[in-house]
Design a protein around this motif. Structure first.
Motif, PDB file in Angstrom:
ATOM      1  N   HIS A  74       3.091  29.082  16.013  1.00 49.60           N
ATOM      2  CA  HIS A  74       1.646  28.885  15.871  1.00 49.60           C
ATOM      3  C   HIS A  74       1.266  28.783  14.390  1.00 49.60           C
ATOM      4  O   HIS A  74       0.466  27.913  14.000  1.00 49.60           O
ATOM      5  N   ALA A  75       1.833  29.664  13.573  1.00 47.01           N
ATOM      6  CA  ALA A  75       1.540  29.636  12.135  1.00 47.01           C
ATOM      7  C   ALA A  75       2.062  28.344  11.502  1.00 47.01           C
ATOM      8  O   ALA A  75       1.412  27.781  10.610  1.00 47.01           O
ATOM      9  N   ARG A  76       3.200  27.874  11.976  1.00 49.13           N
ATOM     10  CA  ARG A  76       3.740  26.617  11.461  1.00 49.13           C
ATOM     11  C   ARG A  76       2.806  25.466  11.810  1.00 49.13           C
ATOM     12  O   ARG A  76       2.549  24.589  10.973  1.00 49.13           O
ATOM     13  N   LYS A  77       2.327  25.435  13.037  1.00 54.89           N
ATOM     14  CA  LYS A  77       1.421  24.369  13.457  1.00 54.89           C
ATOM     15  C   LYS A  77       0.167  24.354  12.596  1.00 54.89           C
ATOM     16  O   LYS A  77      -0.310  23.286  12.180  1.00 54.89           O
ATOM     17  N   GLU A  78      -0.373  25.529  12.297  1.00 54.02           N
ATOM     18  CA  GLU A  78      -1.558  25.627  11.452  1.00 54.02           C
ATOM     19  C   GLU A  78      -1.277  25.090  10.055  1.00 54.02           C
ATOM     20  O   GLU A  78      -2.087  24.349   9.485  1.00 54.02           O
ATOM     21  N   LEU A  79      -0.127  25.443   9.496  1.00 55.27           N
ATOM     22  CA  LEU A  79       0.238  24.972   8.159  1.00 55.27           C
ATOM     23  C   LEU A  79       0.448  23.468   8.156  1.00 55.27           C
ATOM     24  O   LEU A  79      -0.004  22.767   7.229  1.00 55.27           O
ATOM     25  N   GLU A  80       1.111  22.953   9.172  1.00 52.68           N
ATOM     26  CA  GLU A  80       1.330  21.502   9.251  1.00 52.68           C
ATOM     27  C   GLU A  80       0.004  20.753   9.328  1.00 52.68           C
ATOM     28  O   GLU A  80      -0.155  19.697   8.705  1.00 52.68           O
ATOM     29  N   GLN A  81      -0.942  21.267  10.082  1.00 50.79           N
ATOM     30  CA  GLN A  81      -2.247  20.620  10.193  1.00 50.79           C
ATOM     31  C   GLN A  81      -2.973  20.618   8.852  1.00 50.79           C
ATOM     32  O   GLN A  81      -3.576  19.607   8.463  1.00 50.79           O
ATOM     33  N   GLN A  82      -2.916  21.731   8.141  1.00 56.83           N
ATOM     34  CA  GLN A  82      -3.555  21.818   6.823  1.00 56.83           C
ATOM     35  C   GLN A  82      -2.914  20.846   5.836  1.00 56.83           C
ATOM     36  O   GLN A  82      -3.602  20.158   5.083  1.00 56.83           O
ATOM     37  N   LEU A  83      -1.598  20.803   5.852  1.00 57.62           N
ATOM     38  CA  LEU A  83      -0.897  19.887   4.950  1.00 57.62           C
ATOM     39  C   LEU A  83      -1.172  18.436   5.320  1.00 57.62           C
ATOM     40  O   LEU A  83      -1.261  17.564   4.437  1.00 57.62           O
ATOM     41  N   GLY A  84      -1.307  18.155   6.603  1.00 63.39           N
ATOM     42  CA  GLY A  84      -1.628  16.800   7.040  1.00 63.39           C
ATOM     43  C   GLY A  84      -2.982  16.350   6.520  1.00 63.39           C
ATOM     44  O   GLY A  84      -3.146  15.202   6.073  1.00 63.39           O
ATOM     45  N   LEU A  85      -3.966  17.243   6.579  1.00 60.39           N
ATOM     46  CA  LEU A  85      -5.287  16.928   6.046  1.00 60.39           C
ATOM     47  C   LEU A  85      -5.229  16.718   4.534  1.00 60.39           C
ATOM     48  O   LEU A  85      -5.882  15.817   3.987  1.00 60.39           O
ATOM     49  N   LEU A  86      -4.457  17.545   3.875  1.00 55.07           N
ATOM     50  CA  LEU A  86      -4.304  17.405   2.427  1.00 55.07           C
ATOM     51  C   LEU A  86      -3.623  16.089   2.070  1.00 55.07           C
ATOM     52  O   LEU A  86      -3.973  15.436   1.083  1.00 55.07           O
ATOM     53  N   ALA A  87      -2.660  15.693   2.883  1.00 57.58           N
ATOM     54  CA  ALA A  87      -1.968  14.415   2.660  1.00 57.58           C
ATOM     55  C   ALA A  87      -2.942  13.246   2.753  1.00 57.58           C
ATOM     56  O   ALA A  87      -2.844  12.279   1.989  1.00 57.58           O
ATOM     57  N   LEU A  88      -3.877  13.320   3.686  1.00 57.02           N
ATOM     58  CA  LEU A  88      -4.885  12.267   3.813  1.00 57.02           C
ATOM     59  C   LEU A  88      -5.772  12.212   2.572  1.00 57.02           C
ATOM     60  O   LEU A  88      -6.175  11.131   2.127  1.00 57.02           O
ATOM     61  N   TYR A  89      -6.075  13.371   1.999  1.00 58.04           N
ATOM     62  CA  TYR A  89      -6.840  13.427   0.751  1.00 58.04           C
ATOM     63  C   TYR A  89      -6.053  12.754  -0.382  1.00 58.04           C
ATOM     64  O   TYR A  89      -6.607  11.979  -1.165  1.00 58.04           O
ATOM     65  N   THR A 129       0.831  -1.196   0.000  1.00 56.34           N
ATOM     66  CA  THR A 129       0.000   0.000   0.000  1.00 56.34           C
ATOM     67  C   THR A 129       0.869   1.250   0.000  1.00 56.34           C
ATOM     68  O   THR A 129       1.813   1.356   0.775  1.00 56.34           O
ATOM     69  N   VAL A 130       0.539   2.171  -0.885  1.00 54.80           N
ATOM     70  CA  VAL A 130       1.252   3.445  -0.927  1.00 54.80           C
ATOM     71  C   VAL A 130       0.840   4.258   0.288  1.00 54.80           C
ATOM     72  O   VAL A 130      -0.348   4.438   0.562  1.00 54.80           O
ATOM     73  N   LYS A 131       1.822   4.754   1.035  1.00 50.08           N
ATOM     74  CA  LYS A 131       1.536   5.536   2.230  1.00 50.08           C
ATOM     75  C   LYS A 131       2.165   6.914   2.097  1.00 50.08           C
ATOM     76  O   LYS A 131       3.379   7.053   2.030  1.00 50.08           O
ATOM     77  N   VAL A 132       1.308   7.910   2.066  1.00 52.69           N
ATOM     78  CA  VAL A 132       1.764   9.294   1.964  1.00 52.69           C
ATOM     79  C   VAL A 132       2.210   9.776   3.346  1.00 52.69           C
ATOM     80  O   VAL A 132       1.537   9.533   4.345  1.00 52.69           O
ATOM     81  N   ILE A 133       3.343  10.433   3.412  1.00 49.31           N
ATOM     82  CA  ILE A 133       3.848  10.959   4.683  1.00 49.31           C
ATOM     83  C   ILE A 133       3.012  12.174   5.073  1.00 49.31           C
ATOM     84  O   ILE A 133       2.918  13.148   4.314  1.00 49.31           O
ATOM     85  N   ILE A 134       2.380  12.089   6.243  1.00 52.00           N
ATOM     86  CA  ILE A 134       1.466  13.151   6.672  1.00 52.00           C
ATOM     87  C   ILE A 134       2.055  14.046   7.750  1.00 52.00           C
ATOM     88  O   ILE A 134       1.428  15.024   8.149  1.00 52.00           O
TER      89      ILE A 134
END
Length: 206
Positions: free
Chosen positions: A72-87, A3-8
């Motif tokens: 704080h801004a980094r944490k927000e960006l990481e969370q957004q990218l994590g959600l995108l990675a799941l997509y 299974t391909v696993k995207v790094i989140i």
């Protein structure tokens, strides 16, 4: 097929590298027919990235408060990218090329381990107890455990080998017959059922 696993997770990236990775992802996903409706949207990712970059620039010459704002801004960006990675994970059709085409990184698949190598540096010495023999071998890559086998010498087709399994690369044979010569060999145990044994070593128990 693996299974391909995207790094989140992006916590491993340095501040500047996170910005670079974000730019790559935005660029790769812009107009990407494999991911037409990303969640979060590219506009949302771009907004988070811009806020992070602005905070990052200020933090380099600012004080503690500016650093906290950057974090704080980094944490927000990481969370957004994590959600995108799941997509991306859910829509890449388990195709590593499609997944990589998103700009995200994927976990490297583990190469299957075949038949283990022949044991090296195999030694048999007198053990710390009376009538005992101590066997040791170098670590075998891919081995989950080791099979140590012993029988009385001389070895013939009718010899019956006593098999001892150990998760360690050493084993102590106890309660042997003093003055008797023994033959000992070892093999690593891995995912492949075939085993390659060491050369047989001979030693008298004392």
């Amino acid at each position: 097929m693996s299974t391909v696993k995207v790094i989140i997770s992006f916590s491993r990236l340095r501040d500047d590298d996170l910005d670079t990775q974000s730019q790559v992802i935005i660029s790769k996903l812009t107009g990407n027919v494999n991911f037409p409706n990303p969640i979060p949207t590219l506009a949302e990712i771009t907004a988070s990235r811009n806020a992070y970059v602005d905070a990052l620039i200020v933090s380099k010459t600012g004080g503690r408060q500016e650093t906290l704002k950057k974090n704080h801004a980094r944490k927000e960006l990481e969370q957004q990218l994590g959600l995108l990675a799941l997509y991306i994970q859910a829509n890449c059709k388990n195709d590593d090329l499609i997944a990589l085409g998103s700009g995200f990184e994927i976990q490297k698949s583990k190469a299957p381990i075949g038949i283990l190598a022949k044991p090296s540096n195999f030694k048999v010495e007198n053990g710390p107890l009376a009538a005992s023999l101590y066997a040791s071998v170098d670590k075998i890559e891919g081995a989950k455990s080791y099979l140590f086998e012993i029988t009385k010498a001389p070895v013939t087709e009718d010899s019956i080998w006593q098999v001892e399994s150990s998760t360690a690369k050493t084993f102590l044979f106890e309660d042997l017959v003093a003055g008797t010569q023994y033959a000992i060999k070892v093999a690593g145990v891995g995912s492949n059922p075939k085993k390659v044994f060491s050369d047989v070593l001979y030693r008298f128990a004392q």
